[in-house]
Design a protein around this motif. Structure first.
Motif, mmCIF file in Angstrom:
data_model
loop_
_atom_site.group_PDB
_atom_site.id
_atom_site.type_symbol
_atom_site.label_atom_id
_atom_site.label_comp_id
_atom_site.label_asym_id
_atom_site.label_seq_id
_atom_site.Cartn_x
_atom_site.Cartn_y
_atom_site.Cartn_z
ATOM 1 N N GLU A 158 -19.953 13.910 31.083
ATOM 2 C CA GLU A 158 -19.978 15.304 30.653
ATOM 3 C C GLU A 158 -20.577 16.259 32.561
ATOM 4 O O GLU A 158 -19.791 16.934 32.786
ATOM 5 C CB GLU A 158 -21.376 15.690 29.779
ATOM 6 C CG GLU A 158 -21.162 15.463 28.873
ATOM 7 C CD GLU A 158 -19.923 17.148 27.568
ATOM 8 O OE1 GLU A 158 -20.132 17.723 28.241
ATOM 9 O OE2 GLU A 158 -19.487 16.080 26.794
ATOM 10 N N LYS A 161 -16.944 16.895 33.605
ATOM 11 C CA LYS A 161 -17.061 18.509 33.152
ATOM 12 C C LYS A 161 -17.807 19.883 33.976
ATOM 13 O O LYS A 161 -17.368 20.151 34.150
ATOM 14 C CB LYS A 161 -16.763 18.850 31.903
ATOM 15 C CG LYS A 161 -15.812 17.629 31.070
ATOM 16 C CD LYS A 161 -16.065 16.987 30.065
ATOM 17 C CE LYS A 161 -16.162 18.479 28.972
ATOM 18 N NZ LYS A 161 -16.450 17.977 27.207
ATOM 19 N N LEU A 164 -16.887 21.580 36.767
ATOM 20 C CA LEU A 164 -15.156 22.690 36.942
ATOM 21 C C LEU A 164 -15.855 23.732 37.777
ATOM 22 O O LEU A 164 -16.334 24.221 36.387
ATOM 23 C CB LEU A 164 -14.333 22.233 36.334
ATOM 24 C CG LEU A 164 -13.546 21.148 35.755
ATOM 25 C CD1 LEU A 164 -13.203 20.985 34.168
ATOM 26 C CD2 LEU A 164 -12.888 21.010 36.795
ATOM 27 N N ARG A 169 -9.789 22.624 36.616
ATOM 28 C CA ARG A 169 -8.820 21.560 35.591
ATOM 29 C C ARG A 169 -9.108 20.029 35.633
ATOM 30 O O ARG A 169 -9.477 20.331 36.947
ATOM 31 C CB ARG A 169 -6.689 22.314 35.872
ATOM 32 C CG ARG A 169 -6.296 23.177 35.332
ATOM 33 C CD ARG A 169 -6.858 24.455 36.248
ATOM 34 N NE ARG A 169 -5.805 23.394 37.908
ATOM 35 C CZ ARG A 169 -5.583 24.860 38.637
ATOM 36 N NH1 ARG A 169 -7.249 24.931 38.946
ATOM 37 N NH2 ARG A 169 -5.369 24.591 39.727
ATOM 38 N N VAL A 185 -8.142 18.466 30.811
ATOM 39 C CA VAL A 185 -9.358 19.970 30.591
ATOM 40 C C VAL A 185 -9.836 21.019 31.302
ATOM 41 O O VAL A 185 -9.530 20.908 32.711
ATOM 42 C CB VAL A 185 -10.976 18.856 30.406
ATOM 43 C CG1 VAL A 185 -11.801 19.524 29.991
ATOM 44 C CG2 VAL A 185 -10.781 17.469 29.765
ATOM 45 N N ARG A 187 -11.112 24.123 31.917
ATOM 46 C CA ARG A 187 -12.931 25.103 31.596
ATOM 47 C C ARG A 187 -12.060 26.831 31.931
ATOM 48 O O ARG A 187 -11.799 26.868 32.292
ATOM 49 C CB ARG A 187 -14.306 25.273 32.893
ATOM 50 C CG ARG A 187 -15.143 26.076 32.587
ATOM 51 C CD ARG A 187 -16.172 25.266 33.319
ATOM 52 N NE ARG A 187 -17.456 25.215 33.395
ATOM 53 C CZ ARG A 187 -18.942 25.296 34.277
ATOM 54 N NH1 ARG A 187 -18.696 24.765 34.388
ATOM 55 N NH2 ARG A 187 -19.633 25.844 32.832
ATOM 56 N N ASP A 188 -12.962 27.135 30.548
ATOM 57 C CA ASP A 188 -12.985 28.627 30.984
ATOM 58 C C ASP A 188 -13.223 29.541 31.925
ATOM 59 O O ASP A 188 -14.059 28.989 31.508
ATOM 60 C CB ASP A 188 -12.064 29.391 29.256
ATOM 61 C CG ASP A 188 -13.148 28.879 28.320
ATOM 62 O OD1 ASP A 188 -14.281 29.237 28.739
ATOM 63 O OD2 ASP A 188 -12.577 29.531 27.250
ATOM 64 N N GLN A 192 -16.485 27.543 28.789
ATOM 65 C CA GLN A 192 -15.866 26.472 27.375
ATOM 66 C C GLN A 192 -15.036 25.224 27.786
ATOM 67 O O GLN A 192 -13.630 26.322 28.709
ATOM 68 C CB GLN A 192 -15.845 27.486 26.069
ATOM 69 C CG GLN A 192 -16.577 28.492 25.148
ATOM 70 C CD GLN A 192 -17.778 27.369 25.358
ATOM 71 O OE1 GLN A 192 -17.735 26.419 24.414
ATOM 72 N NE2 GLN A 192 -19.011 27.274 25.684
ATOM 73 N N TYR A 193 -14.803 24.159 27.158
ATOM 74 C CA TYR A 193 -13.937 23.972 27.749
ATOM 75 C C TYR A 193 -12.456 23.471 26.864
ATOM 76 O O TYR A 193 -12.648 23.665 25.606
ATOM 77 C CB TYR A 193 -14.459 22.153 27.940
ATOM 78 C CG TYR A 193 -15.278 22.645 28.739
ATOM 79 C CD1 TYR A 193 -15.290 22.324 30.627
ATOM 80 C CD2 TYR A 193 -16.724 22.200 28.861
ATOM 81 C CE1 TYR A 193 -15.974 22.016 31.235
ATOM 82 C CE2 TYR A 193 -17.652 22.089 29.841
ATOM 83 C CZ TYR A 193 -17.362 22.028 30.924
ATOM 84 O OH TYR A 193 -18.442 21.799 31.779
ATOM 85 N N ARG A 194 -11.760 23.526 27.173
ATOM 86 C CA ARG A 194 -10.520 22.763 26.411
ATOM 87 C C ARG A 194 -9.678 22.146 26.793
ATOM 88 O O ARG A 194 -9.235 21.275 27.815
ATOM 89 C CB ARG A 194 -9.361 24.196 26.528
ATOM 90 C CG ARG A 194 -7.824 23.949 25.216
ATOM 91 C CD ARG A 194 -7.319 25.318 25.234
ATOM 92 N NE ARG A 194 -6.067 25.312 26.974
ATOM 93 C CZ ARG A 194 -6.761 26.445 27.482
ATOM 94 N NH1 ARG A 194 -7.498 26.780 27.967
ATOM 95 N NH2 ARG A 194 -5.468 25.921 29.162
ATOM 96 N N GLU A 195 -9.392 20.924 25.855
ATOM 97 C CA GLU A 195 -8.577 19.391 26.230
ATOM 98 C C GLU A 195 -7.989 19.367 25.049
ATOM 99 O O GLU A 195 -7.534 20.010 24.348
ATOM 100 C CB GLU A 195 -9.529 18.127 25.117
ATOM 101 C CG GLU A 195 -9.288 17.137 25.813
ATOM 102 C CD GLU A 195 -10.204 15.659 25.348
ATOM 103 O OE1 GLU A 195 -9.312 14.740 24.797
ATOM 104 O OE2 GLU A 195 -11.270 16.236 25.571
#
Length: 217
Positions: A158, A161, A164, A169, A185, A187-188, A192-195
């Motif tokens: 974590e 992440k 970022l 990215r 991954v 980060r918006d 929030q994270y999108r994988e």
């Protein structure tokens, strides 16, 4: 050996068929001389579709994997990049030619020394190299627009992440042999994270990582 011809065939026969179609990346592969970054005595293997053993341990990634990493990170000229696992400095060079600055960490002082010499010979100056265990990243220069982890991890920390920047990215290879997956991954703006899974692969683990507890039933 005709390095330019070998480089052309590498790009056309290995890189393009692996869905690397971004012309910026293809131009970069033509520009940065991979043969100058492979271990001594292996110049003739610089463009072969294989991992090359490194004198410091581990392996140099396949050219097509390095190219996919650069493409999938969509690096912009204003980006600040963290690389974990410097190796010989070739992927570092590709990242640096695309970004504003690269901070690269490797646990091996010998690897950093080799990469420093290779990058200097290629006249790449927008890189800061550091001997460090980068499995938890480097908060000193965070946040980063791009984070690239050059070895596999059983799980993604974590802490990495969290370093970022919004819109950042991260590339990592997660899992254990024989099943690993390369992921991106993102980060918006809301944190929030999108994988997303990019492709399946198997690469050597990142040195001196902390293995998670494993339960035996």
């Amino acid at each position: 050996m005709d390095f330019e011809k070998a480089r052309f065939y590498m790009i056309e026969q290995q890189i393009r068929p692996w869905d690397v179609l971004d012309q910026r990346v293809l131009d970069l592969l033509a520009e940065v001389k991979r043969e100058d970054f492979v271990p001594a005595g292996n110049h003739s293997l610089a463009f072969v579709d294989m991992e090359l053993p490194l004198p410091t341990g581990g392996k140099m990634l396949q050219p097509k994997v390095e190219a996919r990493i650069v493409q999938e990170m969509d690096i912009q000229p204003s980006d600040v990049v963290l690389e974990v696992g410097t190796g010989t400095g070739y992927l570092t060079a590709l990242l640096a030619r695309s970004a504003r600055h690269v901070y690269s960490l490797d646990i091996s002082a010998q690897a950093i020394e080799i990469a420093q010499a290779n990058l200097a010979r290629a006249d790449i100056r927008n890189v800061t190299l550091e001997v460090a265990n980068g499995s938890e990243g480097n908060t000193a220069h965070a946040p980063y627009n791009v984070i690239v982890i050059g070895g596999s991890l059983p799980v993604l920390p974590e802490a990495l992440k969290a370093q970022l920047a919004p819109g950042g990215r991260l590339f990592a290879t997660i899992g254990d042999e024989p099943v690993m997956r390369a992921i991106r991954v993102v980060r918006d703006a809301g944190g929030q994270y999108r994988e997303e899974t990019l492709f399946d692969t198997v690469i050597d683990p990142l040195f001196q990582i902390t293995e998670p507890e494993r339960f035996v039933f």
